[in-house]
Scaffold this motif. Structure first.
Motif, short mmCIF file in Angstrom:
data_model
loop_
_atom_site.label_atom_id
_atom_site.label_comp_id
_atom_site.label_asym_id
_atom_site.label_seq_id
_atom_site.Cartn_x
_atom_site.Cartn_y
_atom_site.Cartn_z
N LYS A 96 0.82 -1.22 0.00
CA LYS A 96 0.00 0.00 0.00
C LYS A 96 0.85 1.26 0.00
N ALA A 97 2.08 1.16 0.52
CA ALA A 97 2.98 2.33 0.57
C ALA A 97 3.73 2.54 -0.74
N ILE A 98 3.67 1.56 -1.64
CA ILE A 98 4.40 1.64 -2.91
C ILE A 98 3.48 2.20 -3.99
N ASP A 99 3.97 3.19 -4.73
CA ASP A 99 3.17 3.83 -5.78
C ASP A 99 3.33 3.16 -7.14
N GLU A 100 4.46 2.49 -7.37
CA GLU A 100 4.76 1.92 -8.68
C GLU A 100 3.84 0.74 -9.02
N GLU A 101 3.74 0.43 -10.31
CA GLU A 101 2.81 -0.62 -10.78
C GLU A 101 3.34 -2.03 -10.55
N GLU A 102 4.67 -2.19 -10.59
CA GLU A 102 5.24 -3.52 -10.45
C GLU A 102 6.25 -3.56 -9.30
N VAL A 103 6.37 -4.73 -8.68
CA VAL A 103 7.36 -4.92 -7.61
C VAL A 103 8.14 -6.21 -7.90
N LYS B 64 11.02 -4.65 -3.57
CA LYS B 64 11.43 -3.37 -4.15
C LYS B 64 10.48 -3.00 -5.28
N PRO B 65 10.14 -1.71 -5.39
CA PRO B 65 9.33 -1.29 -6.54
C PRO B 65 10.19 -1.24 -7.80
N VAL B 66 9.55 -1.44 -8.96
CA VAL B 66 10.24 -1.28 -10.23
C VAL B 66 10.10 0.18 -10.63
N GLY B 67 11.19 0.93 -10.53
CA GLY B 67 11.14 2.36 -10.82
C GLY B 67 12.37 3.05 -10.29
N GLU B 68 12.33 4.39 -10.29
CA GLU B 68 13.50 5.17 -9.91
C GLU B 68 13.66 5.29 -8.39
N LYS B 69 12.56 5.22 -7.65
CA LYS B 69 12.63 5.46 -6.21
C LYS B 69 13.40 4.36 -5.50
N GLU B 70 14.24 4.77 -4.55
CA GLU B 70 15.03 3.82 -3.79
C GLU B 70 14.29 3.46 -2.51
N TYR B 71 13.44 2.48 -2.64
CA TYR B 71 12.62 2.05 -1.51
C TYR B 71 12.79 0.56 -1.35
N LEU B 72 12.86 0.10 -0.12
CA LEU B 72 13.12 -1.31 0.15
C LEU B 72 12.31 -1.72 1.36
N TYR B 73 11.72 -2.88 1.28
CA TYR B 73 10.93 -3.40 2.40
C TYR B 73 11.38 -4.82 2.69
N MET B 74 11.64 -5.12 3.96
CA MET B 74 12.10 -6.45 4.36
C MET B 74 11.09 -7.06 5.33
N ILE B 75 10.80 -8.34 5.15
CA ILE B 75 9.86 -9.01 6.06
C ILE B 75 10.36 -10.41 6.38
N LEU B 76 10.27 -10.77 7.65
CA LEU B 76 10.69 -12.12 8.07
C LEU B 76 9.58 -13.12 7.75
N PRO B 77 9.95 -14.32 7.32
CA PRO B 77 8.90 -15.33 7.04
C PRO B 77 8.39 -15.94 8.34
N VAL B 78 7.25 -16.62 8.20
CA VAL B 78 6.68 -17.40 9.31
C VAL B 78 7.10 -18.86 9.08
N LYS B 79 7.56 -19.52 10.11
CA LYS B 79 7.99 -20.91 9.95
C LYS B 79 6.81 -21.82 9.63
#
Length: 370
Positions: free
Chosen positions: A332-339, A353-368
């Motif tokens: 929801k925080a990403i504006d770009e069309e593809e990730v 990461k969004p596909v585009g010029e903005k340098e945005y990165l999101y990390m999430i831990l998996p659930v076992k």
């Protein structure tokens, strides 16, 4: 104190200052807004002792003075007044009269001398950003701050101010957001590598409500323990969080084995459908990544669901599970069309990461998975 002010200006001042007022405070004086009438301006001040918000609006001041008026009642009253001029008068017993045409209200106020002073912040160190950029920095990170007070440092967003770059970082132990904004203009002239500020998430959320999507500048002044945001006729003063932020670069995964390119909206829609069935405790959804598809599934006592999406996949096939709420917050925080989704294996964090010029990165831990 006596002044006459246009209803819309009065409403602007109240609605801005009230963002600093806490409904949970045990101090009755802090449930009020302080009004200072001086030099044909009215200053509205709200504070919960963690954050202070001041807003100035023009008015015809007939008698200078101060008053503290109950914030919620005053705000609701002004909303229901008709358009036009409003007269506000306070007496020595802290009673406040509000008159608009044939409408007369009388409210019981508090002693303005008991209202806490908002601290002054030195203006030696500062930088500026457009309102739209600051709003974007907040939007893309603040949802990742921790809601737990066990590690207070994680309830804030780290702002690293470099010569020509600002990085905003937030994490709560399960996920992390990093957003980098680069500028051709230098943010400071000093011969230092960077300045670091850890701003409480609650403060940033209130600032975001004041900011507009425009290019007008916000001036940010800071000391070792306080920060001041000057937004047009509004000032927001907050404490900074003290301590050392986590070395976020050290926890970023590298050497990815699988990359998945997906349309953001299609991916979000599928995750929202899976969330309807997911177990409410950890909103668990499972991914099965194949040659050119990803199967998103969930099951609980409510039932089960499975959906296959056509995507571009590079690398190893994989089975992994996540908390769907964390994924949806990021998308929801990403504006770009593809990730692009970057995976190592089923136990290491996912990077989005969004596909585009903005340098945005999101990390999430998996659930076992059992």
């Amino acid at each position: 104190m006596k002044f006459v002010c246009d209803k819309n200006s009065l409403s602007e001042g109240i609605n801005t200052a009230i963002k600093g007022v806490s409904s949970r405070t045990t101090l009755p004086i802090l449930q009020g807004i302080k009004l200072i009438a001086k030099n044909d301006k009215i200053k509205f001040i709200g504070t919960d002792l963690e954050i202070g918000i001041e807003c100035e609006v023009p008015a015809l001041v007939q008698q200078e003075g101060e008053a503290v008026i109950p914030a919620r009642v005053f705000s609701d009253l002004v909303k229901k007044l008709p358009e036009g001029e409003v007269e506000v008068v306070s007496d020595t017993n802290n009673f406040i009269k509000v008159v608009c045409g044939d409408i007369n209200f009388s409210l019981s106020g508090s002693n303005p001398e008991e209202f806490p002073e908002i601290p002054e912040v030195s203006r030696e160190k500062s930088f500026k950003l457009s309102q739209s950029v600051l709003k974007d920095l907040i939007k893309k990170t603040v949802f990742c701050v921790s809601e737990e007070q066990t590690r207070p440092i994680l309830t804030g967003v780290l702002f690293e101010v470099f010569q020509n770059e600002i990085k905003a970082v937030a994490l709560d132990g399960f996920r992390m957001a990093i957003y980098s904004y680069k500028s051709e203009e230098a943010f400071f002239e000093e011969e230092v590598e960077k300045y670091s500020l850890i701003i409480p998430g609650d403060t940033l959320e209130e600032i975001s409500k004041i900011l507009k999507e425009e290019e007008e500048d916000v001036y940010i002044y800071y000391t070792s323990n306080q920060v001041l945001f000057q937004i047009n006729n509004t000032k927001v003063i907050s404490r900074l969080l003290e301590g050392t932020f986590i070395n976020y670069n050290a926890v970023l995964p590298r050497d990815f084995k699988t990359e998945v390119l997906v349309n953001k909206e299609i991916f979000m829609d599928s995750l929202e459908r899976a969330s309807l069935i997911a177990e409410s405790k950890n909103n668990l959804v499972k991914f099965n990544i194949g040659d050119n598809f990803i199967i998103i599934s969930s099951n609980s006592e409510k039932g089960s669901m499975s959906e296959k999406l056509e995507v571009e996949v590079k690398g190893m096939l994989l089975e992994i599970a996540f908390n769907s709420r964390y994924l949806l917050d990021a998308l929801k925080a990403i504006d770009e069309e593809e990730v692009v989704l970057y995976f190592i294996n089923s136990i290491n964090p996912l990077i989005i990461k969004p596909v585009g010029e903005k340098e945005y990165l999101y990390m999430i831990l998996p659930v076992k998975l059992n």
